[in-house]
Design a protein around this motif. Structure first.
Motif, PDB file in Angstrom:
ATOM      1  N   ILE A 269       1.071  -1.182   0.107  1.00  0.00           N
ATOM      2  CA  ILE A 269      -0.027  -0.061   0.048  1.00  0.00           C
ATOM      3  C   ILE A 269       0.804   1.139   0.052  1.00  0.00           C
ATOM      4  CG2 ILE A 269      -1.759   1.307   1.530  1.00  0.00           C
ATOM      5  CD1 ILE A 269      -2.769  -1.193   2.403  1.00  0.00           C
ATOM      6  N   ARG A 270       2.010   1.254   0.647  1.00  0.00           N
ATOM      7  CA  ARG A 270       2.668   2.491   0.962  1.00  0.00           C
ATOM      8  C   ARG A 270       3.399   2.765  -0.409  1.00  0.00           C
ATOM      9  NH1 ARG A 270       7.595   2.652   5.527  1.00  0.00           N
ATOM     10  NH2 ARG A 270       8.786   4.222   4.538  1.00  0.00           N
ATOM     11  N   TYR A 271       3.677   1.903  -1.222  1.00  0.00           N
ATOM     12  CA  TYR A 271       4.371   1.955  -2.458  1.00  0.00           C
ATOM     13  C   TYR A 271       3.617   2.077  -3.607  1.00  0.00           C
ATOM     14  CZ  TYR A 271       8.490   2.195   0.625  1.00  0.00           C
ATOM     15  OH  TYR A 271       9.430   2.482   1.772  1.00  0.00           O
ATOM     16  N   SER A 272       2.321   1.712  -3.362  1.00  0.00           N
ATOM     17  CA  SER A 272       1.108   1.817  -4.669  1.00  0.00           C
ATOM     18  C   SER A 272       1.013   3.059  -5.400  1.00  0.00           C
ATOM     19  CB  SER A 272      -0.204   0.969  -4.137  1.00  0.00           C
ATOM     20  OG  SER A 272       0.209  -0.185  -3.983  1.00  0.00           O
ATOM     21  N   LYS A 273       0.638   2.935  -6.566  1.00  0.00           N
ATOM     22  CA  LYS A 273       0.230   4.097  -7.244  1.00  0.00           C
ATOM     23  C   LYS A 273      -1.301   4.021  -7.926  1.00  0.00           C
ATOM     24  CE  LYS A 273       4.560   5.834  -7.061  1.00  0.00           C
ATOM     25  NZ  LYS A 273       4.671   7.000  -6.285  1.00  0.00           N
ATOM     26  N   GLY A 274      -2.153   4.982  -7.656  1.00  0.00           N
ATOM     27  CA  GLY A 274      -3.454   4.772  -8.217  1.00  0.00           C
ATOM     28  C   GLY A 274      -4.255   5.999  -7.803  1.00  0.00           C
ATOM     29  N   ASP A 275      -5.248   6.207  -8.468  1.00  0.00           N
ATOM     30  CA  ASP A 275      -6.084   7.529  -8.061  1.00  0.00           C
ATOM     31  C   ASP A 275      -7.300   7.076  -7.244  1.00  0.00           C
ATOM     32  OD1 ASP A 275      -4.570   9.139  -9.638  1.00  0.00           O
ATOM     33  OD2 ASP A 275      -5.702   8.812 -11.535  1.00  0.00           O
ATOM     34  N   PRO A 277      -7.975   5.323  -3.747  1.00  0.00           N
ATOM     35  CA  PRO A 277      -7.323   4.884  -2.735  1.00  0.00           C
ATOM     36  C   PRO A 277      -8.052   3.822  -2.002  1.00  0.00           C
ATOM     37  CG  PRO A 277      -8.307   7.210  -2.265  1.00  0.00           C
ATOM     38  CD  PRO A 277      -8.463   6.808  -3.740  1.00  0.00           C
ATOM     39  N   GLN A 278      -9.375   3.714  -2.369  1.00  0.00           N
ATOM     40  CA  GLN A 278     -10.192   2.473  -1.628  1.00  0.00           C
ATOM     41  C   GLN A 278      -9.625   1.094  -2.396  1.00  0.00           C
ATOM     42  OE1 GLN A 278     -13.143   2.542   0.556  1.00  0.00           O
ATOM     43  NE2 GLN A 278     -11.988   0.655   1.013  1.00  0.00           N
ATOM     44  N   LYS A 279      -9.412   1.137  -3.659  1.00  0.00           N
ATOM     45  CA  LYS A 279      -8.666   0.130  -4.390  1.00  0.00           C
ATOM     46  C   LYS A 279      -7.291  -0.288  -3.904  1.00  0.00           C
ATOM     47  CE  LYS A 279     -11.511   0.183  -8.755  1.00  0.00           C
ATOM     48  NZ  LYS A 279     -11.506   0.391 -10.019  1.00  0.00           N
ATOM     49  N   VAL A 280      -6.633   0.662  -3.477  1.00  0.00           N
ATOM     50  CA  VAL A 280      -5.107   0.507  -3.029  1.00  0.00           C
ATOM     51  C   VAL A 280      -5.296  -0.330  -1.682  1.00  0.00           C
ATOM     52  CG1 VAL A 280      -2.948   1.567  -2.534  1.00  0.00           C
ATOM     53  CG2 VAL A 280      -4.343   2.427  -4.645  1.00  0.00           C
ATOM     54  N   LEU A 281      -6.181   0.391  -1.081  1.00  0.00           N
ATOM     55  CA  LEU A 281      -6.067  -0.056   0.539  1.00  0.00           C
ATOM     56  C   LEU A 281      -6.738  -1.553   0.334  1.00  0.00           C
ATOM     57  CD1 LEU A 281      -7.662   3.101   2.313  1.00  0.00           C
ATOM     58  CD2 LEU A 281      -5.433   2.078   2.515  1.00  0.00           C
ATOM     59  N   ASN A 282      -7.544  -1.807  -0.382  1.00  0.00           N
ATOM     60  CA  ASN A 282      -8.442  -3.042  -0.547  1.00  0.00           C
ATOM     61  C   ASN A 282      -7.282  -4.285  -1.007  1.00  0.00           C
ATOM     62  OD1 ASN A 282     -10.668  -2.247   0.407  1.00  0.00           O
ATOM     63  ND2 ASN A 282     -11.572  -2.259  -1.662  1.00  0.00           N
TER      64      ASN A 282
END
Length: 674
Positions: A269-275, A277-282
């Protein structure tokens, strides 16, 4: 015992990772001095509250320590003391970094949503890994010292539960008294934006996010995590599926794997990219869950000799994720429930509140069905049809499965209040509107993640309380709960009433404190007209003091009742009445908790949905109605609701710890009539 050394080492690794993450956050320099000044006000208020709260709790800890030493054993008392201290530390560590991460999230939002998410989630991960690190370390050390003797280790759970209840209730009263006061006068009456620096309650509101939603939540999930492991250990030690203590070691080792999986998920999560945030956290949560599932299979075969334990664990993990998704559906503005509440706001606050209560009530159905399915699968997968104790052990494993990824669940939950604080700091620091747009998006997701975290805690509370209740029944030699026994029935009715009394006391505390806050904010606006003109500084400190005093005074009665009532019923009416009380409290407590948590989350996001430009946007009549609904929902979701799961487990573990005393001396009132 080598396995216990390994899990203890995993706990140390988690604490080291938490420490390094905290240092990384603090090293990030914030060049805007105005932001630093605002952040320092929040930090000072939060730390001042914790210092005062810990002084109150010290008295409580000493009294209970002496009581356990006199009536049970010094070993149990020592375990209680360590559990209480670790519970305090879990909240303190997380909040200490959260008040540093908030301003850095606001600063990072200038570079976009990914940077802001990285700081907000990293701040939350300090809390998450502190919770699981301290939890697994404490259980491992005490298991080694006392040779897996559950009679003593349950004291650790009692310490964790009792402190968690005070922390959750005290923090919840603080944050919602400030929030309600700030919203009613600032938004509705004065028509100024949320977190406007002209609002005298704005600092208290932001302090409350930390003491309630970070420190209080950390102690809450620490208690849930520890309670689930202890219930599995206690039941595991009564079984003879294997030749040694493998039944007790399996849940401990599984949680050790869960800690490592949470670290890996947190890094993604800490190093993920994407617009989104819900998808990144999931995605991070799902990665951690997959790792746990794989190792649950291997460990089940190694420790238990088959895959039955894995099925029980999987049932809990799947039910936990499913409850999280159901919670998201009922509380996220991406789905129809929240939009319906927002739409009802067009006709006023009354219809908004009716719609919110309806959503909260409906939201109890699917989670209860899921929990029931999880209980049945876990029970029968472990052979409950031929050996009831084995089946109950399966239910305990199911609770462990649900909370095995607590590290990342807490991190995702704690991210929310950090993002909320970042938005407040951005508003007070007059940052560019694009920054507030980023923080608002993170905050909206944070409301949903917080609701999901509460869903996990509530679901696991039902499973853990049932497992602890089974251990209590075994200790006092209760084979059947007889509802034709008037003592059991009386206990059932009293137990069913307790969550409502508890909710009433905590809601009343928020209401009375909010009245004082509203009066103070109105007074300042009336006597200092320069505040609205921007030529005069509001008196933030008085509002902070109002919340602090209210929280500390009003948290005492609910916390003491949760301990005194089960002991009183057990000693006066006996073990059967106490068994009925625990059944009644679990039944109504879980339902009330789900209703309050989901209704509150839905009201909050309905307000934010309108603030996003729908149905007239900010300042419209729909918005004013939604603010009123959110004000009602605030103590629902952040004070009374999340305290319920602690309440039912605390009463159960109090009963278990004092079970030998109740078995021998319980029923004093009945003896008078013999």
């Amino acid at each position: 015992m080598n396995f216990l050394f390994l899990t203890g080492l995993v706990g140390i690794i988690a604490l080291m990772f938490s420490f390094l993450t905290g240092r990384w956050i603090i090293k990030k320099q914030v060049t805007n001095q105005k932001l630093n000044e605002i952040s320092s006000y929040i930090e000072q208020g939060a730390m001042a509250f914790l210092r005062k709260e810990y002084r109150y709790l010290t008295v409580f800890i000493v009294v209970v320590f002496v009581t356990i030493s006199l009536f049970l054993s010094i070993k149990t008392a020592i375990c209680f003391l360590i559990g209480a201290i670790f519970s305090i530390l879990s909240g303190f560590f997380g909040m200490k970094v959260a008040v540093k991460a908030n301003v850095r999230t606001a600063e990072g939002a200038k570079e976009g949503i990914n940077k802001a998410l990285s700081f907000a989630f990293s701040g939350g991960s300090v809390m998450g890994l502190s919770v699981v690190g301290l939890g697994i370390l404490g259980i491992s050390i005490l298991s080694i010292i006392f040779n897996l003797n559950s009679e003593y280790i349950t004291g650790f759970g009692l310490g964790a539960s009792s402190i968690a209840l005070f922390a959750r209730v005290g923090g919840g009263i603080y944050t919602k008294a400030a929030d309600v006061g700030a919203d009613l006068v600032g938004k509705v009456e004065a028509g100024i934006p949320e977190d406007d620096p002209r609002n005298p309650a704005v600092i208290a509101d932001n302090v409350g996010d930390n003491v309630g939603d970070v420190a209080g939540m950390g102690a809450d999930l620490f208690e849930s995590y520890v309670g689930s492991i202890i219930s599995a250990i206690t039941l595991g030690l009564t079984l003879k599926i294997t030749s040694g203590n493998e039944e007790a070691l399996y849940p401990i080792m599984l949680c050790g794997v869960g800690v490592l999986a949470s670290i890996i998920g947190s890094l993604t999560i800490r190093y993920s990219k994407g617009d989104n945030p819900q998808k990144v956290l999931n995605r991070g949560t799902y990665i951690a869950s997959v790792i746990i599932i794989i190792f649950a299979v291997v460990l089940s075969k190694y420790f238990l000799g088959d895959y039955k334990g894995f099925i029980a664990v999987l049932s809990g993990l799947v039910v936990g994720i499913a409850i999280g998704k159901v919670t998201e559906i009922y509380t996220s503005s991406d789905y129809k429930s929240v939009k319906e509440i927002a739409n009802e706001s067009k006709t006023g606050a009354a219809t908004n509140i009716i719609a919110g209560l309806s959503v909260g009530m409906k939201s109890t159905v699917i989670p209860i069905i899921l929990i029931s399915i999880g209980i049945l699968v876990a029970y029968f997968s472990m052979g409950g049809n031929t050996s009831p104790m084995n089946g109950l052990y399966g239910i305990a494993l199911s609770a462990v499965g649900m909370l095995s990824n607590t590290g990342i669940v807490v991190a995702v939950d704690a991210y929310g209040p950090i993002a909320d604080n970042a938005g407040g700091i951005a508003e007070m620091g007059a940052m560019d509107k694009s920054v507030r747009k980023v923080t608002d998006k993170l905050d909206s997701v944070g409301n949903t993640t917080a609701a999901i975290g509460k869903g996990f805690a509530i679901g696991s509370a039902a499973l853990t309380a049932l497992a602890l209740f089974a251990s209590y029944a075994e200790t006092v030699d209760i084979k059947v709960i007889d509802l034709l026994n008037p003592l059991t029935l009386v206990g059932l009715l009293i137990g069913g009433m307790i969550p409502f009394l508890f909710a009433a006391l905590t809601m009343e505390a928020v209401g009375k404190a909010a009245v004082k806050m509203v009066e103070e904010v109105r007074r300042q606006f009336r006597e200092k007209p320069g505040i609205m003109a921007g030529t005069e500084e509001p008196d933030y400190s008085t509002c902070v003091e109002i919340s602090t005093e209210a929280a500390l005074k009003k948290m005492i009665l609910p916390g003491i009742l949760a301990i005194v009532i089960p002991l009183g019923i057990g000693m006066l009416l006996g073990k059967d009445a106490l068994a009925g009380l625990l059944c009644g409290a679990v039944s109504t407590g879980v339902l009330v908790a789900i209703l309050m948590a989901n209704a509150g989350g839905a009201w909050d996001n309905a307000k934010k949905y309108i603030e996003g430009g729908e149905l007239g946007g900010k300042g419209s009549e729909s918005h004013k109605a939604a603010v009123t609904g959110d004000t009602v929902g605030d103590p629902f979701k952040d004070t009374s609701g999340p305290s319920m799961n602690i309440l039912i487990k605390l009463m159960t573990i109090v009963s278990l710890v004092f079970a030998p005393l109740i078995a021998e001396y319980g029923g004093l009132l009945l003896n008078l009539f013999k």
